[in-house]
Design a protein around this motif. Structure first.
Motif, PDB file in Angstrom:
ATOM      1  N   THR A 101     -14.246   1.024   6.466  1.00  0.00           N
ATOM      2  CA  THR A 101     -13.787   0.352   7.679  1.00  0.00           C
ATOM      3  C   THR A 101     -12.336  -0.064   7.501  1.00  0.00           C
ATOM      4  OG1 THR A 101     -14.636  -1.746   6.842  1.00  0.00           O
ATOM      5  CG2 THR A 101     -16.052  -0.530   8.330  1.00  0.00           C
ATOM      6  N   THR A 102     -11.584   0.022   8.583  1.00  0.00           N
ATOM      7  CA  THR A 102     -10.186  -0.399   8.553  1.00  0.00           C
ATOM      8  C   THR A 102     -10.142  -1.917   8.665  1.00  0.00           C
ATOM      9  OG1 THR A 102      -9.545   1.664   9.624  1.00  0.00           O
ATOM     10  CG2 THR A 102      -7.940  -0.128   9.659  1.00  0.00           C
ATOM     11  N   VAL A 103      -9.344  -2.524   7.807  1.00  0.00           N
ATOM     12  CA  VAL A 103      -9.205  -3.975   7.816  1.00  0.00           C
ATOM     13  C   VAL A 103      -8.362  -4.363   9.024  1.00  0.00           C
ATOM     14  CG1 VAL A 103      -8.316  -5.974   6.559  1.00  0.00           C
ATOM     15  CG2 VAL A 103      -9.440  -4.110   5.325  1.00  0.00           C
ATOM     16  N   ALA A 104      -8.872  -5.273   9.834  1.00  0.00           N
ATOM     17  CA  ALA A 104      -8.179  -5.694  11.052  1.00  0.00           C
ATOM     18  C   ALA A 104      -6.843  -6.350  10.707  1.00  0.00           C
ATOM     19  CB  ALA A 104      -9.043  -6.674  11.828  1.00  0.00           C
ATOM     20  N   GLY A 105      -5.846  -6.047  11.538  1.00  0.00           N
ATOM     21  CA  GLY A 105      -4.537  -6.658  11.360  1.00  0.00           C
ATOM     22  C   GLY A 105      -3.645  -5.954  10.364  1.00  0.00           C
ATOM     23  N   SER A 106      -4.103  -4.865   9.777  1.00  0.00           N
ATOM     24  CA  SER A 106      -3.251  -4.148   8.835  1.00  0.00           C
ATOM     25  C   SER A 106      -2.469  -3.088   9.588  1.00  0.00           C
ATOM     26  CB  SER A 106      -4.086  -3.523   7.720  1.00  0.00           C
ATOM     27  OG  SER A 106      -5.050  -2.652   8.251  1.00  0.00           O
ATOM     28  N   SER A 107      -1.175  -3.187   9.534  1.00  0.00           N
ATOM     29  CA  SER A 107      -0.321  -2.236  10.221  1.00  0.00           C
ATOM     30  C   SER A 107       0.992  -2.166   9.472  1.00  0.00           C
ATOM     31  CB  SER A 107      -0.090  -2.663  11.682  1.00  0.00           C
ATOM     32  OG  SER A 107       0.574  -3.915  11.698  1.00  0.00           O
ATOM     33  N   PRO A 108       1.762  -1.190   9.563  1.00  0.00           N
ATOM     34  CA  PRO A 108       1.549   0.035  10.329  1.00  0.00           C
ATOM     35  C   PRO A 108       0.475   0.910   9.673  1.00  0.00           C
ATOM     36  CG  PRO A 108       3.555   0.216   9.041  1.00  0.00           C
ATOM     37  CD  PRO A 108       3.051  -1.196   8.855  1.00  0.00           C
ATOM     38  N   PRO A 109       0.049   1.974  10.342  1.00  0.00           N
ATOM     39  CA  PRO A 109      -1.051   2.804   9.811  1.00  0.00           C
ATOM     40  C   PRO A 109      -0.791   3.344   8.411  1.00  0.00           C
ATOM     41  CG  PRO A 109      -0.567   3.397  12.080  1.00  0.00           C
ATOM     42  CD  PRO A 109       0.476   2.406  11.662  1.00  0.00           C
ATOM     43  N   ALA A 110       0.459   3.586   8.059  1.00  0.00           N
ATOM     44  CA  ALA A 110       0.743   4.140   6.733  1.00  0.00           C
ATOM     45  C   ALA A 110       0.405   3.150   5.624  1.00  0.00           C
ATOM     46  CB  ALA A 110       2.205   4.537   6.642  1.00  0.00           C
ATOM     47  N   THR A 111       0.411   1.852   5.927  1.00  0.00           N
ATOM     48  CA  THR A 111       0.104   0.848   4.909  1.00  0.00           C
ATOM     49  C   THR A 111      -1.192   0.103   5.216  1.00  0.00           C
ATOM     50  OG1 THR A 111       1.381  -0.830   6.071  1.00  0.00           O
ATOM     51  CG2 THR A 111       2.534   0.468   4.384  1.00  0.00           C
ATOM     52  N   SER A 112      -2.006   0.618   6.109  1.00  0.00           N
ATOM     53  CA  SER A 112      -3.238  -0.081   6.477  1.00  0.00           C
ATOM     54  C   SER A 112      -4.232  -0.056   5.317  1.00  0.00           C
ATOM     55  CB  SER A 112      -3.842   0.523   7.729  1.00  0.00           C
ATOM     56  OG  SER A 112      -4.115   1.879   7.528  1.00  0.00           O
ATOM     57  N   LYS A 113      -5.114  -1.038   5.327  1.00  0.00           N
ATOM     58  CA  LYS A 113      -6.109  -1.192   4.274  1.00  0.00           C
ATOM     59  C   LYS A 113      -7.476  -0.731   4.767  1.00  0.00           C
ATOM     60  CE  LYS A 113      -4.058  -5.475   2.621  1.00  0.00           C
ATOM     61  NZ  LYS A 113      -4.337  -6.888   2.381  1.00  0.00           N
ATOM     62  N   SER A 114      -8.273  -0.308   3.820  1.00  0.00           N
ATOM     63  CA  SER A 114      -9.650   0.060   4.116  1.00  0.00           C
ATOM     64  C   SER A 114     -10.572  -0.787   3.251  1.00  0.00           C
ATOM     65  CB  SER A 114      -9.914   1.533   3.810  1.00  0.00           C
ATOM     66  OG  SER A 114      -9.143   2.359   4.625  1.00  0.00           O
ATOM     67  N   LEU A 115     -11.639  -1.250   3.851  1.00  0.00           N
ATOM     68  CA  LEU A 115     -12.688  -1.930   3.106  1.00  0.00           C
ATOM     69  C   LEU A 115     -13.777  -0.903   2.850  1.00  0.00           C
ATOM     70  CD1 LEU A 115     -13.791  -4.646   1.997  1.00  0.00           C
ATOM     71  CD2 LEU A 115     -14.980  -4.881   4.181  1.00  0.00           C
ATOM     72  N   VAL A 116     -14.052  -0.632   1.592  1.00  0.00           N
ATOM     73  CA  VAL A 116     -15.030   0.392   1.223  1.00  0.00           C
ATOM     74  C   VAL A 116     -16.247  -0.288   0.596  1.00  0.00           C
ATOM     75  CG1 VAL A 116     -15.475   2.441  -0.178  1.00  0.00           C
ATOM     76  CG2 VAL A 116     -13.211   2.088   0.839  1.00  0.00           C
ATOM     77  N   THR A 117     -17.402  -0.041   1.185  1.00  0.00           N
ATOM     78  CA  THR A 117     -18.667  -0.568   0.669  1.00  0.00           C
ATOM     79  C   THR A 117     -19.512   0.615   0.220  1.00  0.00           C
ATOM     80  OG1 THR A 117     -18.548  -2.388   2.246  1.00  0.00           O
ATOM     81  CG2 THR A 117     -20.670  -2.003   1.175  1.00  0.00           C
ATOM     82  N   THR A 118     -19.745   0.693  -1.078  1.00  0.00           N
ATOM     83  CA  THR A 118     -20.521   1.791  -1.657  1.00  0.00           C
ATOM     84  C   THR A 118     -21.871   1.242  -2.104  1.00  0.00           C
ATOM     85  OG1 THR A 118     -18.456   2.722  -2.476  1.00  0.00           O
ATOM     86  CG2 THR A 118     -20.475   3.614  -3.396  1.00  0.00           C
ATOM     87  N   THR A 119     -22.941   1.826  -1.588  1.00  0.00           N
ATOM     88  CA  THR A 119     -24.293   1.396  -1.936  1.00  0.00           C
ATOM     89  C   THR A 119     -25.033   2.558  -2.583  1.00  0.00           C
ATOM     90  OG1 THR A 119     -24.314  -0.089  -0.027  1.00  0.00           O
ATOM     91  CG2 THR A 119     -26.431   0.389  -1.055  1.00  0.00           C
ATOM     92  N   VAL A 120     -25.446   2.359  -3.817  1.00  0.00           N
ATOM     93  CA  VAL A 120     -26.203   3.379  -4.556  1.00  0.00           C
ATOM     94  C   VAL A 120     -27.635   2.880  -4.675  1.00  0.00           C
ATOM     95  CG1 VAL A 120     -26.374   4.696  -6.686  1.00  0.00           C
ATOM     96  CG2 VAL A 120     -24.133   3.986  -5.854  1.00  0.00           C
ATOM     97  N   LYS A 121     -28.599   3.723  -4.290  1.00  0.00           N
ATOM     98  CA  LYS A 121     -30.018   3.357  -4.339  1.00  0.00           C
ATOM     99  C   LYS A 121     -30.752   4.314  -5.276  1.00  0.00           C
ATOM    100  CE  LYS A 121     -29.727   2.193   0.519  1.00  0.00           C
ATOM    101  NZ  LYS A 121     -30.154   2.622   1.844  1.00  0.00           N
TER     102      LYS A 121
END
Length: 149
Positions: free
Chosen positions: A110-130
């Protein structure tokens, strides 16, 4: 002399009872030891699976850090089940952990809200292994959450 013979005749079964009680106590101790060993082996297997899941999740996050880190690219390559990064990683997870076919891992980007411009935007990555241990009824899971910028 007659009194001594009478006393020893009445005590003949005491030795047999003592031996039977000793065998009973020894058997209970051995059963307890076997049960403790089985529990230790099961806990050892659970710990190994948890370490493997942790390693696999962190390996995927490491790949994401070295790849194109834009949110759109991460979502396409790793966040969808048909992405090339996800499918390669899924093959590794299935090779190392039991019960993954019935409980596939998930990667949510998911893209972190308020991160701009797009070239420096952040992503929140949630990895779930079952995974599910062989013969076990419980589905275990490991979740790793990180920000990728």
């Amino acid at each position: 002399m007659n009194a001594q013979k009478r006393v020893s005749r009445h005590q003949r079964g005491d030795m047999l009872i003592e031996v039977l009680i000793s065998i009973l106590l020894f058997s209970m101790g051995m059963l307890g030891t076997v049960a403790m060993q089985a529990t230790a082996m099961r806990n050892n297997s659970d710990a190994k699976y948890r370490v493997d899941a942790s390693f696999l999740a962190n390996a995927l996050i490491g790949r994401m850090w070295t790849d194109d880190r834009t949110p759109a690219s991460l979502q396409t390559k790793y966040g969808s089940t048909d992405g090339s990064g996800y499918t390669a990683w899924l093959a590794q997870v299935q090779a190392q952990l039991p019960g993954v076919t019935a409980n596939p891992p998930t990667v949510l980007v998911t893209t972190v809200a308020g991160s701009s411009p797009p070239a420096t935007s952040k992503s929140l990555v949630t990895t779930t292994v079952k995974w599910q241990a062989p013969g076990g009824a419980v589905v275990h899971r490991y979740v790793a959450v990180t920000n990728i910028k």
